[in-house]
Scaffold this active site. Structure first.
Site, PDB file in Angstrom:
ATOM      1  N   SER A  35      -6.578   8.239   1.469  1.00  0.00           N
ATOM      2  CA  SER A  35      -5.966   8.450   2.785  1.00  0.00           C
ATOM      3  C   SER A  35      -4.581   9.080   2.667  1.00  0.00           C
ATOM      4  O   SER A  35      -4.018   9.548   3.645  1.00  0.00           O
ATOM      5  CB  SER A  35      -5.873   7.126   3.550  1.00  0.00           C
ATOM      6  OG  SER A  35      -5.056   6.213   2.853  1.00  0.00           O
ATOM      7  N   ARG A  36      -4.006   9.058   1.447  1.00  0.00           N
ATOM      8  CA  ARG A  36      -2.669   9.642   1.255  1.00  0.00           C
ATOM      9  C   ARG A  36      -2.401   9.832  -0.236  1.00  0.00           C
ATOM     10  O   ARG A  36      -3.249   9.493  -1.073  1.00  0.00           O
ATOM     11  CB  ARG A  36      -1.608   8.741   1.887  1.00  0.00           C
ATOM     12  CG  ARG A  36      -1.556   7.369   1.224  1.00  0.00           C
ATOM     13  CD  ARG A  36      -0.642   6.421   1.960  1.00  0.00           C
ATOM     14  NE  ARG A  36      -0.223   5.350   1.062  1.00  0.00           N
ATOM     15  CZ  ARG A  36       0.489   4.301   1.433  1.00  0.00           C
ATOM     16  NH1 ARG A  36       0.853   4.169   2.681  1.00  0.00           N
ATOM     17  NH2 ARG A  36       0.843   3.389   0.552  1.00  0.00           N
ATOM     18  N   TYR A 175       0.986  -5.288 -12.294  1.00  0.00           N
ATOM     19  CA  TYR A 175       0.580  -3.871 -12.222  1.00  0.00           C
ATOM     20  C   TYR A 175       0.272  -3.329 -13.627  1.00  0.00           C
ATOM     21  O   TYR A 175      -0.748  -2.679 -13.849  1.00  0.00           O
ATOM     22  CB  TYR A 175       1.716  -3.070 -11.567  1.00  0.00           C
ATOM     23  CG  TYR A 175       1.417  -1.605 -11.336  1.00  0.00           C
ATOM     24  CD1 TYR A 175       0.568  -1.206 -10.309  1.00  0.00           C
ATOM     25  CD2 TYR A 175       1.998  -0.622 -12.137  1.00  0.00           C
ATOM     26  CE1 TYR A 175       0.310   0.145 -10.087  1.00  0.00           C
ATOM     27  CE2 TYR A 175       1.740   0.728 -11.915  1.00  0.00           C
ATOM     28  CZ  TYR A 175       0.893   1.102 -10.889  1.00  0.00           C
ATOM     29  OH  TYR A 175       0.631   2.433 -10.679  1.00  0.00           O
ATOM     30  N   ILE A 208       5.270   9.836  -9.801  1.00  0.00           N
ATOM     31  CA  ILE A 208       4.779  10.839  -8.851  1.00  0.00           C
ATOM     32  C   ILE A 208       5.342  10.518  -7.460  1.00  0.00           C
ATOM     33  O   ILE A 208       5.341   9.352  -7.048  1.00  0.00           O
ATOM     34  CB  ILE A 208       3.223  10.823  -8.803  1.00  0.00           C
ATOM     35  CG1 ILE A 208       2.614  10.874 -10.218  1.00  0.00           C
ATOM     36  CG2 ILE A 208       2.686  11.948  -7.927  1.00  0.00           C
ATOM     37  CD1 ILE A 208       2.964  12.089 -11.049  1.00  0.00           C
TER      38      ILE A 208
HETATM   39  N1  LIG Z   1       2.916   7.335  -7.510  1.00  0.00           N
HETATM   40  C1  LIG Z   1       3.102   7.125  -8.785  1.00  0.00           C
HETATM   41  O1  LIG Z   1       4.194   7.347  -9.325  1.00  0.00           O
HETATM   42  C2  LIG Z   1       1.973   6.609  -9.639  1.00  0.00           C
HETATM   43  C3  LIG Z   1       2.193   6.525 -11.003  1.00  0.00           C
HETATM   44  C4  LIG Z   1       1.184   6.057 -11.837  1.00  0.00           C
HETATM   45  C5  LIG Z   1      -0.038   5.684 -11.282  1.00  0.00           C
HETATM   46  N2  LIG Z   1      -0.224   5.771  -9.942  1.00  0.00           N
HETATM   47  C6  LIG Z   1      -1.527   5.330  -9.424  1.00  0.00           C
HETATM   48  O2  LIG Z   1      -2.111   6.357  -8.661  1.00  0.00           O
HETATM   49  C7  LIG Z   1      -2.943   5.789  -7.652  1.00  0.00           C
HETATM   50  C8  LIG Z   1      -2.561   6.367  -6.300  1.00  0.00           C
HETATM   51  O3  LIG Z   1      -1.204   6.047  -6.059  1.00  0.00           O
HETATM   52  P1  LIG Z   1      -0.306   6.708  -4.907  1.00  0.00           P
HETATM   53  O4  LIG Z   1       1.041   6.874  -5.475  1.00  0.00           O
HETATM   54  O5  LIG Z   1      -1.017   7.843  -4.269  1.00  0.00           O
HETATM   55  O6  LIG Z   1      -0.235   5.458  -3.909  1.00  0.00           O
HETATM   56  P2  LIG Z   1      -0.313   5.324  -2.314  1.00  0.00           P
HETATM   57  O7  LIG Z   1       0.193   3.956  -2.026  1.00  0.00           O
HETATM   58  O8  LIG Z   1       0.313   6.490  -1.644  1.00  0.00           O
HETATM   59  O9  LIG Z   1      -1.896   5.396  -2.059  1.00  0.00           O
HETATM   60  C9  LIG Z   1      -2.741   4.341  -2.433  1.00  0.00           C
HETATM   61  C10 LIG Z   1      -4.079   4.531  -1.789  1.00  0.00           C
HETATM   62  O10 LIG Z   1      -4.910   3.407  -2.158  1.00  0.00           O
HETATM   63  C11 LIG Z   1      -5.476   2.865  -0.980  1.00  0.00           C
HETATM   64  N3  LIG Z   1      -5.758   1.436  -1.143  1.00  0.00           N
HETATM   65  C12 LIG Z   1      -4.909   0.451  -1.537  1.00  0.00           C
HETATM   66  N4  LIG Z   1      -5.555  -0.732  -1.509  1.00  0.00           N
HETATM   67  C13 LIG Z   1      -6.831  -0.481  -1.088  1.00  0.00           C
HETATM   68  C14 LIG Z   1      -7.974  -1.281  -0.840  1.00  0.00           C
HETATM   69  N5  LIG Z   1      -7.962  -2.616  -1.026  1.00  0.00           N
HETATM   70  N6  LIG Z   1      -9.107  -0.684  -0.418  1.00  0.00           N
HETATM   71  C15 LIG Z   1      -9.151   0.654  -0.211  1.00  0.00           C
HETATM   72  N7  LIG Z   1      -8.105   1.467  -0.431  1.00  0.00           N
HETATM   73  C16 LIG Z   1      -6.954   0.895  -0.859  1.00  0.00           C
HETATM   74  C17 LIG Z   1      -4.436   3.130   0.103  1.00  0.00           C
HETATM   75  O11 LIG Z   1      -5.011   3.048   1.385  1.00  0.00           O
HETATM   76  C18 LIG Z   1      -4.001   4.541  -0.267  1.00  0.00           C
HETATM   77  O12 LIG Z   1      -4.929   5.472   0.243  1.00  0.00           O
HETATM   78  C19 LIG Z   1      -2.773   4.283  -7.748  1.00  0.00           C
HETATM   79  O13 LIG Z   1      -3.802   3.732  -8.513  1.00  0.00           O
HETATM   80  C20 LIG Z   1      -1.450   4.155  -8.486  1.00  0.00           C
HETATM   81  O14 LIG Z   1      -1.353   2.919  -9.176  1.00  0.00           O
HETATM   82  C21 LIG Z   1       0.750   6.207  -9.096  1.00  0.00           C
END
Ligand SMILES: NC(=O)c1ccc[n+]([C@@H]2O[C@H](COP(=O)([O-])OP(=O)(O)OC[C@H]3O[C@@H](n4cnc5c(N)ncnc54)[C@H](O)[C@@H]3O)[C@@H](O)[C@H]2O)c1
Length: 267
Positions: A35-36, A175, A208
């Site tokens: 979704s994002r 985490y 990110i």
């Molecule tokens: N942003 C960073 O710096 C970063 C770094 C390393 C890893 N990640 C990983 O990348 C992935 C995406 O992260 P992001 O930064 O886009 O985060 P974000 O918070 O912007 O997006 C997370 C997404 O997961 C969905 N989500 C969360 N819980 C859920 C559930 N119970 N059921 C269905 N959907 C659910 C949310 O609705 C959202 O669409 C994650 O696994 C995060 O741990 C992110």
């Protein structure tokens, strides 16, 4: 005319990828948490590359918005509301994908969350929800998606871990444990499914810019940037490009690997 763009270059500038470059043509991909942020960027990149994408998350409104953006470009997208911690929702998502498209080629386990605190202050509920959302969900999806992939004798699974799962972080024990767990799950699944031509890899993003990292102060961002040899924070598209490669035919001899996409944070 040196400045004139070739037909394929000008199509790309217009956002239209020429058919010959649609490396995921006829592929069906499920992307969780789309979704994002990173999940949305992966869904957009896969759809541009010709895949029919199935996106899921809990927020129906945001999900429909992403789906409308993708379909408005003439690309294929199905939005399914699902909580990835629910075995029932996961099974329904895979079933509806198969009912709609008849097959499933690619699964991206991207949904994730943080609930940070020092270990001494962390509540067991904070541990459970993060492990369930980030790790158990990937097990549930792999288990459901493996069946149609095994029948087809082909599949790609991409799990989103994190540099934190490799090096740990004070205040993020839950985490880090969930993301280290993703790496163990990826390597085990890669061994288990290799004989069925199902390739399983992980991407470890660094820092990110998304809603997940929105709360971090500008001073902290500066400190983090100093730790990154490429001297910039990552964008969701940086992760989407790596995911596209792993989903494509060009990665057909790669399985069980963790690809760091972190500007050099971990070298
Ligand atoms: N942003 C960073 O710096 C970063 C770094 C390393 C890893 N990640 C990983 O990348 C992935 C995406 O992260 P992001 O930064 O886009 O985060 P974000 O918070 O912007 O997006 C997370 C997404 O997961 C969905 N989500 C969360 N819980 C859920 C559930 N119970 N059921 C269905 N959907 C659910 C949310 O609705 C959202 O669409 C994650 O696994 C995060 O741990 C992110």
């Amino acid at each position: 005319m040196p400045n004139e763009l070739s037909e394929s270059e000008s199509q790309k500038v217009m956002g239209n990828i020429p058919d010959s470059e649609k490396v995921l043509k006829n592929k069906v991909a499920i992307i969780t948490g789309a979704s994002r942020g990173i999940g949305k960027a992966i869904a957009q990149r896969f759809a541009e590359a010709g895949a029919s994408v199935v996106i899921c998350a809990r927020n129906d409104g945001l999900l429909k918005k992403v789906s409308a953006e993708i379909t408005s470009k003439g690309q294929q997208c199905l939005a399914l509301r699902a909580d990835v911690t629910s075995e029932n929702d996961v099974a329904e998502t895979v079933k509806k994908t198969l009912d709609t498209h008849g097959h499933l080629d690619i699964l991206v386990n991207n949904a994730g969350m943080v609930r940070d605190n020092l270990i001494a202050r962390m509540k067991p509920e904070d541990w459970d929800i993060v492990l369930s959302t980030n790790l158990k969900s990937a097990f549930l999806f792999i288990s459901a998606a493996a069946k149609p992939m095994i029948r087809k004798r082909s599949g790609r699974i991409i799990n989103i871990t994190s540099v934190i799962g490799i090096r740990g972080n004070a205040g993020q024990a839950n985490y880090a444990a969930s993301k280290a767990g993703i790496i163990g799950l990826t390597k085990s699944a890669a061994r288990e499914f290799a004989s069925r031509n199902i390739l399983v890899n992980a991407i470890a993003p660094g820092f990110i810019v998304t809603d997940m990292t929105d709360q971090i102060s500008s001073e902290q961002r500066e400190l983090i940037t100093k730790e990154i040899p490429l001297n910039r924070l990552g964008q969701p598209e940086d992760i989407a490009n790596a995911a596209l490669f792993l989903a494509s035919e060009r990665a057909s001899y790669i399985t069980g690997q963790v690809i760091n996409v972190d500007g050099g944070m971990i070298i």
